[in-house]
Design a protein around this motif. Structure first.
Motif, mmCIF file in Angstrom:
data_model
loop_
_atom_site.group_PDB
_atom_site.id
_atom_site.type_symbol
_atom_site.label_atom_id
_atom_site.label_comp_id
_atom_site.label_asym_id
_atom_site.label_seq_id
_atom_site.Cartn_x
_atom_site.Cartn_y
_atom_site.Cartn_z
ATOM 1 N N GLN A 168 0.830 -1.205 0.000
ATOM 2 C CA GLN A 168 0.000 0.000 0.000
ATOM 3 C C GLN A 168 0.868 1.260 0.000
ATOM 4 O O GLN A 168 0.609 2.205 -0.757
ATOM 5 C CB GLN A 168 -0.922 -0.016 1.228
ATOM 6 N N LEU A 169 1.893 1.263 0.833
ATOM 7 C CA LEU A 169 2.787 2.419 0.870
ATOM 8 C C LEU A 169 3.535 2.572 -0.453
ATOM 9 O O LEU A 169 3.757 3.695 -0.924
ATOM 10 C CB LEU A 169 3.778 2.279 2.027
ATOM 11 N N GLU A 170 3.929 1.455 -1.053
ATOM 12 C CA GLU A 170 4.624 1.522 -2.344
ATOM 13 C C GLU A 170 3.719 2.082 -3.435
ATOM 14 O O GLU A 170 4.162 2.876 -4.280
ATOM 15 C CB GLU A 170 5.140 0.137 -2.723
ATOM 16 N N ASN A 171 2.447 1.675 -3.422
ATOM 17 C CA ASN A 171 1.515 2.227 -4.413
ATOM 18 C C ASN A 171 1.322 3.727 -4.208
ATOM 19 O O ASN A 171 1.292 4.505 -5.173
ATOM 20 C CB ASN A 171 0.167 1.506 -4.317
ATOM 21 N N GLU A 172 1.180 4.156 -2.946
ATOM 22 C CA GLU A 172 1.027 5.578 -2.672
ATOM 23 C C GLU A 172 2.281 6.358 -3.096
ATOM 24 O O GLU A 172 2.196 7.451 -3.689
ATOM 25 C CB GLU A 172 0.750 5.801 -1.188
ATOM 26 N N LEU A 173 3.434 5.773 -2.806
ATOM 27 C CA LEU A 173 4.677 6.437 -3.201
ATOM 28 C C LEU A 173 4.804 6.529 -4.716
ATOM 29 O O LEU A 173 5.274 7.550 -5.238
ATOM 30 C CB LEU A 173 5.881 5.671 -2.625
ATOM 31 N N ASP A 174 4.394 5.480 -5.405
ATOM 32 C CA ASP A 174 4.482 5.506 -6.854
ATOM 33 C C ASP A 174 3.633 6.639 -7.432
ATOM 34 O O ASP A 174 4.075 7.396 -8.313
ATOM 35 C CB ASP A 174 4.030 4.157 -7.414
ATOM 36 N N LEU A 175 2.410 6.783 -6.941
ATOM 37 C CA LEU A 175 1.542 7.859 -7.414
ATOM 38 C C LEU A 175 2.101 9.231 -7.050
ATOM 39 O O LEU A 175 2.088 10.167 -7.861
ATOM 40 C CB LEU A 175 0.130 7.687 -6.823
ATOM 41 N N LYS A 176 2.588 9.347 -5.828
ATOM 42 C CA LYS A 176 3.143 10.631 -5.385
ATOM 43 C C LYS A 176 4.367 11.020 -6.203
ATOM 44 O O LYS A 176 4.544 12.191 -6.572
ATOM 45 C CB LYS A 176 3.521 10.552 -3.909
ATOM 46 N N LEU A 177 5.213 10.039 -6.492
ATOM 47 C CA LEU A 177 6.429 10.343 -7.251
ATOM 48 C C LEU A 177 6.111 10.729 -8.691
ATOM 49 O O LEU A 177 6.790 11.580 -9.274
ATOM 50 C CB LEU A 177 7.383 9.140 -7.217
ATOM 51 N N VAL A 178 5.076 10.104 -9.269
ATOM 52 C CA VAL A 178 4.678 10.491 -10.626
ATOM 53 C C VAL A 178 4.193 11.935 -10.641
ATOM 54 O O VAL A 178 4.584 12.740 -11.498
ATOM 55 C CB VAL A 178 3.590 9.539 -11.156
ATOM 56 N N SER A 179 3.339 12.296 -9.672
ATOM 57 C CA SER A 179 2.855 13.674 -9.586
ATOM 58 C C SER A 179 3.994 14.631 -9.285
ATOM 59 O O SER A 179 4.049 15.750 -9.819
ATOM 60 C CB SER A 179 1.781 13.780 -8.495
ATOM 61 N N PHE A 180 4.907 14.201 -8.428
ATOM 62 C CA PHE A 180 6.053 15.036 -8.074
ATOM 63 C C PHE A 180 6.933 15.296 -9.295
ATOM 64 O O PHE A 180 7.413 16.417 -9.516
ATOM 65 C CB PHE A 180 6.852 14.333 -6.975
ATOM 66 N N SER A 181 7.148 14.259 -10.103
ATOM 67 C CA SER A 181 7.954 14.423 -11.311
ATOM 68 C C SER A 181 7.267 15.345 -12.313
ATOM 69 O O SER A 181 7.922 16.183 -12.949
ATOM 70 C CB SER A 181 8.219 13.053 -11.944
#
Length: 250
Positions: A18-31
């Protein structure tokens, strides 16, 4: 007991995914935010050239606040994921774990690799964003200086332009003087060399005149013409030097 430990491991795996999925979405938006930052600031810079100085740069400031907020959220998610990985490591090293320890270690290593990749991607994107923002701030400062110079009083601008023109004129005068001096030095060296050659020829002609008295009159005429040519050459060089100096200080 084995069922309880298995459920604990599955809970940790669910939390990690769950944390990895949240991080993946956050990193895409961050990029995406970091990518669009320079383009939006470039548009704001072009728009500021045609707008008044009182127009606020809301886009850039809002993106800065969004960057700070997202960076804090991603750091918190990374810290939570690190804590989950540490709990998984403690579980694999605890007593009473079944014989599937190799599979658990493989799963733990995969989650650690994902955490390392996300951490590296976050720091890289953050560093790129900070570099872009620093460059945009520098360019904005330069634009403000230019606008401040353009918006100054006409008298100060005119005075500055006169000072710049006078400075250029002085630099051109110095350059012309240096070129004139260089030409004069080269002319002097050439004349010295020619004088040495003429002395050598004269000594040889004198030797021939002493041997052949009939040629003495011819040598005298040659000497007279040589003196006349020397005077003409010296006069031309002097006039050219004076004209160059007058042009340089005009």
């Amino acid at each position: 007991m084995a069922a309880g430990t298995s459920n604990y491991w599955e809970d940790l795996r669910k939390q990690a995914r769950q944390l990895e999925n949240e991080l993946d979405l956050k990193l895409v938006s961050f990029s995406k935010l970091c990518t669009s930052y320079s383009h939006s600031n470039a548009r704001d810079g072009r728009r500021d050239r045609y707008s008044s100085d009182t127009t606020p740069l809301l886009n850039g400031s809002s993106q800065d606040r969004m960057f700070e907020t997202m960076a804090v959220e991603i750091e918190q998610l990374l810290a939570r994921l690190t804590g989950v990985n540490d709990k998984m490591a403690e579980y694999t090293n605890s007593a009473g774990v079944p014989s599937l320890n190799a599979a658990l270690m493989h799963t733990l290593q995969r989650h650690r690799d994902i955490l390392q990749d996300y951490t590296h991607e976050f720091h890289k994107t953050k560093a790129n964003f900070l570099a872009i923002r620093e460059r945009e701030n520098l360019m904005g400062s330069v634009r403000k200086d230019i606008e401040s110079y353009k918006s100054g009083s006409g008298v100060n601008n005119r005075r500055t332009e006169l000072f710049l023109k006078e400075h250029d004129h002085l630099r051109n005068s110095d350059r012309l003087i240096e070129e004139t001096i260089s030409i004069a030095m080269a002319t002097k060296e050439n004349m010295t060399s020619q004088r040495g050659m003429l002395k050598s020829i004269q000594s040889r002609m004198n030797t021939l005149a002493n041997r052949f008295p009939a040629v003495n009159s011819l040598i005298q005429r040659i000497n007279l013409r040589k003196r006349r040519d020397s005077l003409i050459l010296g006069g031309v060089v002097g006039v050219c030097t004076i004209l160059l100096l007058l042009y340089a200080f005009h």
